[in-house]
Design an enzyme around this catalytic site. Structure first.
Site, PDB file in Angstrom:
ATOM      1  N   CYS A   7      -0.004   2.104   7.297  1.00  0.00           N
ATOM      2  CA  CYS A   7      -0.260   1.491   5.995  1.00  0.00           C
ATOM      3  C   CYS A   7       1.052   0.868   5.514  1.00  0.00           C
ATOM      4  O   CYS A   7       1.984   0.713   6.305  1.00  0.00           O
ATOM      5  CB  CYS A   7      -0.836   2.498   4.988  1.00  0.00           C
ATOM      6  N   ARG A  13      -1.950   6.367   2.376  1.00  0.00           N
ATOM      7  CA  ARG A  13      -3.107   6.261   3.268  1.00  0.00           C
ATOM      8  C   ARG A  13      -2.840   6.722   4.694  1.00  0.00           C
ATOM      9  O   ARG A  13      -3.625   7.490   5.256  1.00  0.00           O
ATOM     10  CB  ARG A  13      -3.617   4.807   3.292  1.00  0.00           C
ATOM     11  N   ASP A 117      -5.436   0.829  -1.350  1.00  0.00           N
ATOM     12  CA  ASP A 117      -4.229   1.599  -1.607  1.00  0.00           C
ATOM     13  C   ASP A 117      -4.400   2.339  -2.933  1.00  0.00           C
ATOM     14  O   ASP A 117      -4.542   1.706  -3.980  1.00  0.00           O
ATOM     15  CB  ASP A 117      -3.023   0.658  -1.677  1.00  0.00           C
TER      16      ASP A 117
END
Length: 145
Positions: A7, A13, A117
């Site tokens: 990520c 994440r 996100d």
């Protein structure tokens, strides 16, 4: 099988994805190694975001010992599959690919959908956990045969 989750900052994440995938692979008796990295360098050496740690812990997974690191070109050599969370991560990782072999290892975790996100919204961590978990279950189905 070696899988890298990617990520942006490697604190929200991808640490969740690493923890979830490793947990599910272990539960399924698969000899898989999972790691995570970020495409941005703001958090190198940091632990995952406390909200990701909590979201994972609430589901019985401990990600607190992970350490943030930056995605590097050598990851193409080390990993069989590189799973990214969104289109920005995808373009950043593909920009570092040296050839088609590298490019063919890179996929979005949720195919054509992004994993949003959750960094700016505390309420998004639990839903993001569930999205990632669903994606990881699909990957296990696809690659464990």
């Amino acid at each position: 099988m070696k899988i890298l989750m990617v990520c942006l900052g490697n604190i929200c994440r991808s640490p969740l994805a690493e923890g979830i995938m490793q947990h599910l692979a272990d539960k399924a008796g698969l000899d898989w190694q999972v790691d995570s990295a970020g495409t941005g360098d703001w958090h190198i050496g940091s632990a995952p975001d406390r909200r990701s740690v909590k979201a994972a812990r609430d589901e019985g997974i401990d990600i607190s010992k992970q350490v943030c690191r930056l995605f590097r070109t050598g990851d193409f050599d080390e990993f069989d599959l590189i799973l990214v969370m969104d289109k920005s991560n995808l373009s950043n990782v593909l920009a570092m690919a040296r050839n088609d072999e590298d490019r063919n290892k890179v996929k979005m975790l949720l195919n054509d959908k992004i994993v949003p996100d959750p960094y700016y919204d505390d309420a998004q961590f639990a839903p993001v956990f569930k999205l990632i978990e669903a994606g990881c279950k699909e990957i296990i189905k696809q690659y464990s045969h």
